[in-house]
Design an enzyme around this catalytic site. Structure first.
Site, short mmCIF file in Angstrom:
data_model
loop_
_atom_site.label_atom_id
_atom_site.label_comp_id
_atom_site.label_asym_id
_atom_site.label_seq_id
_atom_site.Cartn_x
_atom_site.Cartn_y
_atom_site.Cartn_z
N TYR A 170 7.70 55.09 53.45
CA TYR A 170 7.24 56.49 53.51
C TYR A 170 5.76 56.59 53.15
CZ TYR A 170 6.66 61.42 52.48
OH TYR A 170 6.18 62.71 52.46
N LYS B 46 2.55 57.89 55.60
CA LYS B 46 1.69 59.03 55.30
C LYS B 46 0.23 58.61 55.09
CE LYS B 46 4.26 62.55 55.79
NZ LYS B 46 3.90 63.55 56.83
#
Length: 307
Positions: free
Chosen positions: A175, A179
């Site tokens: 994750y 990002k």
């Protein structure tokens, strides 16, 4: 100038596309943009949920102009199909790259194209969508691309050398990388647009702070939260949490603030919550060497040049 999220500049006649618009930050971004008079296209994987979100916006925003489009950002064929549709739009004022997997799976999964699923969903599909939609953006004066970053970029770092995590998968690492990649992409896109004479298209990055469901207004089919979760999430106000309706403020400002510039980075004033302000991004997010490697690898994975 100060920015008031409750009094937004009129955007009548403009068209914005928001990926992952049926829930969470994407829904509230879409609702707020619709409130400015803009036409908002809800680009979502699940059409039934997209229709429910469109109905909710129409009910909550008198006179709202919204439409839906089926898009699975983890499927490059879906992205190519939608890109063709977007290129045919008479104008495209804003492309909001919001869709994503927020809660990573424990075990590594792959997309239909064989890429690590979180990377494919949060970053690679958006890279391909922007490339495929660039023609419509370039013929629309003042158009913008807004990439959704995350506070996790300040908590974890990565030089993005191992994008697929084939043997080193960890959900939160995946994750964080996705990002960080979105932020790196957003800033690099602005640099490349300027260098290629396409400076009328601006690329900005925004992050929502610490925005959670239990502090978000309840809307049927959009944000239905149990009483227990509201109590638990309510306790997190002491560590700076806010609702997703407020988390969307940074994205909306990046999309429509007339004083915003390409390369700007917006986030909550108090870092995790508050009114949106310009902020400084992490060093990695603006690292040109990291960006060059990411760009080259992404072009290879989508099998076409971007610019």
């Amino acid at each position: 100038m100060s920015w008031n999220p409750s009094s937004l500049p009129d955007q009548s006649g403009k068209t914005f596309v928001v990926t992952g618009a049926n829930a969470g930050l994407g829904y509230f971004t879409s609702e707020q943009l619709a409130g400015t008079g803009a036409h908002v296209v809800l680009a979502c994987r699940n059409l039934a949920k997209a229709d429910a979100a469109a109905a909710a916006i129409r009910a909550r925003v008198p006179g709202a102009s919204v439409s839906v489009l089926q898009l699975d950002v983890a499927d490059l064929q879906s992205v190519r199909s939608v890109s063709e549709t977007l290129r045919a739009l008479p104008r495209l004022d804003g492309l909001i790259l919001n869709a994503g997997i927020v809660h990573p799976s424990r075990d590594r999964q792959v997309s239909l194209d064989g890429n690590e699923l979180i990377f494919a969903t949060n970053f690679l599909g958006h890279f391909a969508l922007t490339a495929g939609s660039l023609m419509a953006l370039r013929r629309t004066p003042g158009s913008r691309v807004v990439s959704l970053g995350s506070l996790i970029s300040r908590l974890m770092d990565s030089s993005l050398d191992d994008l697929q995590l084939a043997t080193t998968y960890n959900g939160w690492k995946a994750y964080a990388q996705s990002k960080i990649a979105m932020q790196v992409f957003g800033f690099e896109l602005d640099r490349r647009l300027r260098a290629n004479g396409a400076g009328m298209v601006q690329s900005l990055v925004a992050h929502p702070g610490y925005s959670i469901s239990g502090l978000t207004p309840g809307i049927r089919s959009i944000n239905e939260v149990s009483r227990g979760k509201r109590v638990i999430d309510g306790l997190q106000t002491v560590i700076g949490a806010q609702g997703k309706h407020r988390g969307a403020w940074s994205t909306v400002r990046a999309a429509i603030d007339p004083d915003a510039q390409g390369g700007d980075y917006f986030g909550p004033r108090l870092l995790t919550r508050g009114a949106p302000t310009r902020q400084s991004a992490t060093r990695t997010s603006r690292d040109r060497a990291v960006a060059a490697r990411l760009w080259e690898r992404a072009e290879t994975l989508i099998d076409e040049p971007f610019l």
